[in-house]
Design a protein around this motif. Sequence first.
Motif, mmCIF file in Angstrom:
data_model
loop_
_atom_site.group_PDB
_atom_site.id
_atom_site.type_symbol
_atom_site.label_atom_id
_atom_site.label_comp_id
_atom_site.label_asym_id
_atom_site.label_seq_id
_atom_site.Cartn_x
_atom_site.Cartn_y
_atom_site.Cartn_z
ATOM 1 N N ILE A 96 0.860 -1.184 0.000
ATOM 2 C CA ILE A 96 0.000 0.000 0.000
ATOM 3 C C ILE A 96 0.892 1.229 0.000
ATOM 4 O O ILE A 96 1.799 1.349 0.823
ATOM 5 C CB ILE A 96 -0.917 0.032 1.238
ATOM 6 N N GLU A 97 0.645 2.143 -0.932
ATOM 7 C CA GLU A 97 1.406 3.382 -1.002
ATOM 8 C C GLU A 97 0.626 4.517 -0.334
ATOM 9 O O GLU A 97 -0.518 4.783 -0.687
ATOM 10 C CB GLU A 97 1.681 3.757 -2.454
ATOM 11 N N ILE A 98 1.252 5.164 0.642
ATOM 12 C CA ILE A 98 0.657 6.366 1.237
ATOM 13 C C ILE A 98 0.795 7.498 0.223
ATOM 14 O O ILE A 98 1.912 7.850 -0.163
ATOM 15 C CB ILE A 98 1.362 6.752 2.550
ATOM 16 N N PRO A 99 -0.292 8.087 -0.237
ATOM 17 C CA PRO A 99 -0.171 9.123 -1.269
ATOM 18 C C PRO A 99 0.473 10.398 -0.724
ATOM 19 O O PRO A 99 0.452 10.667 0.485
ATOM 20 C CB PRO A 99 -1.618 9.374 -1.695
ATOM 21 N N ARG A 100 1.052 11.161 -1.605
ATOM 22 C CA ARG A 100 1.682 12.423 -1.214
ATOM 23 C C ARG A 100 0.642 13.331 -0.549
ATOM 24 O O ARG A 100 -0.477 13.481 -1.032
ATOM 25 C CB ARG A 100 2.274 13.111 -2.434
ATOM 26 N N GLY A 101 1.021 13.949 0.538
ATOM 27 C CA GLY A 101 0.136 14.861 1.255
ATOM 28 C C GLY A 101 -0.854 14.179 2.169
ATOM 29 O O GLY A 101 -1.691 14.849 2.786
ATOM 30 N N SER A 102 -0.749 12.867 2.298
ATOM 31 C CA SER A 102 -1.712 12.137 3.119
ATOM 32 C C SER A 102 -1.248 12.043 4.567
ATOM 33 O O SER A 102 -0.103 11.692 4.849
ATOM 34 C CB SER A 102 -1.904 10.718 2.570
ATOM 35 N N ASN A 103 -2.180 12.289 5.477
ATOM 36 C CA ASN A 103 -1.970 12.056 6.902
ATOM 37 C C ASN A 103 -3.028 11.124 7.495
ATOM 38 O O ASN A 103 -2.974 10.818 8.680
ATOM 39 C CB ASN A 103 -2.010 13.395 7.664
ATOM 40 N N GLU A 104 -3.991 10.690 6.667
ATOM 41 C CA GLU A 104 -5.130 9.951 7.208
ATOM 42 C C GLU A 104 -5.494 8.752 6.326
ATOM 43 O O GLU A 104 -6.664 8.517 6.018
ATOM 44 C CB GLU A 104 -6.331 10.887 7.369
ATOM 45 N N THR A 105 -4.503 7.957 5.938
ATOM 46 C CA THR A 105 -4.781 6.758 5.153
ATOM 47 C C THR A 105 -5.266 5.651 6.082
ATOM 48 O O THR A 105 -4.613 5.313 7.061
ATOM 49 C CB THR A 105 -3.538 6.322 4.368
ATOM 50 N N PRO A 115 -7.473 7.742 20.510
ATOM 51 C CA PRO A 115 -7.381 8.663 19.380
ATOM 52 C C PRO A 115 -7.351 7.937 18.041
ATOM 53 O O PRO A 115 -7.123 6.725 17.992
ATOM 54 C CB PRO A 115 -6.063 9.391 19.639
ATOM 55 N N LYS A 116 -7.555 8.684 16.965
ATOM 56 C CA LYS A 116 -7.569 8.102 15.629
ATOM 57 C C LYS A 116 -6.196 7.497 15.303
ATOM 58 O O LYS A 116 -5.157 8.004 15.747
ATOM 59 C CB LYS A 116 -7.940 9.163 14.595
ATOM 60 N N VAL A 117 -6.217 6.429 14.535
ATOM 61 C CA VAL A 117 -4.993 5.735 14.122
ATOM 62 C C VAL A 117 -5.009 5.626 12.605
ATOM 63 O O VAL A 117 -5.994 5.151 12.031
ATOM 64 C CB VAL A 117 -4.909 4.323 14.737
ATOM 65 N N TYR A 118 -3.923 6.055 11.972
ATOM 66 C CA TYR A 118 -3.836 5.949 10.522
ATOM 67 C C TYR A 118 -2.543 5.258 10.134
ATOM 68 O O TYR A 118 -1.586 5.173 10.922
ATOM 69 C CB TYR A 118 -3.923 7.339 9.879
ATOM 70 N N LEU A 119 -2.534 4.748 8.905
ATOM 71 C CA LEU A 119 -1.386 3.997 8.424
ATOM 72 C C LEU A 119 -0.188 4.902 8.175
ATOM 73 O O LEU A 119 -0.332 6.058 7.785
ATOM 74 C CB LEU A 119 -1.763 3.247 7.138
ATOM 75 N N LYS A 120 0.993 4.326 8.361
ATOM 76 C CA LYS A 120 2.245 5.039 8.116
ATOM 77 C C LYS A 120 3.245 4.066 7.505
ATOM 78 O O LYS A 120 3.099 2.836 7.637
ATOM 79 C CB LYS A 120 2.792 5.620 9.421
#
Length: 280
Positions: free
Chosen positions: A112-121, A253-258
């Motif tokens: 999975i690629e985190i897109p540029r500018g993403s903080n909430e994948t 709190p919210k958890v997003y992918l990194k």
Amino acid sequence: MKFLRFGPIGEEKPGIIDQDGVMRDLSAHVDDIAGANLSEDSLSALGQIDPTTLPKVPENSRIGACVGDIGKVICIGLNYSDHAAESGMAVPPEPVIFFKATSAVCGPYDNIEIPRGSNETDWEVELAVIIGKHTKYVDEADAMDHVAGYAIMNDVSEREFQQRRSGQWVKGKSCDTFGPLGPWLVTKDEIADPQNLGMRLSVNGHQYQNGSTATMVYKVPFLISYLSQFMSLQPGDVISTGTPPGVGMGQDPKVYLKPGDVVELSIDGLGDQRQNVEAG
């Protein structure tokens, strides 16, 4: 029967799983798991081949998306009442429909690629329904006759793009690699009840989602019939039917992918997926 596609991106070949779980190469008998080859008659004919006569798929082959030449990926939003609650949204009076670009579809073990500018994948384990024949204005009672089979989809979602960048949800759903699909297309005869399948997803070994298709608001036959009132469905179209609770957006709190994270997901009878997360 369990069908798959293997090989480098853009060069996938068709395969089948034998009774011992060994992947076998079907490319001498069919060009792809796609289009007209998804009809009930075509899949049944492939199932009559003795898989022990087929060559084994080479070890360490990449597994691609289980369906080729997908015309459209139709997604259903907020289709689990408990997921709607964690999202702070009401269960809709009719299914919420949005599209995921077909360019987002990838293999079940691709990164999975985190897109540029993403903080909430974010992640979403979903039951995908694969259409097997032309479907238009179908009655709910006949809808299952139009299903080729089922697969797992991870409906990866960028929540800021989806919810706070104006317009349709498609912007947060369609980034490259946001649609891992497979590993198998499992024919409908192998799944006694698509509304009674356990679903699980973990990130870095921590289980976030543990639900069941039993809690869908709008069930598979209804969804097929409903969609066919607005658009024709073609062989190879994919319907991703929604996710149970436990997405990253719903955590406190919210958890997003990194980058560096590992996502693992499974659905009863449909296999499992595993994706490493990297920067796009």
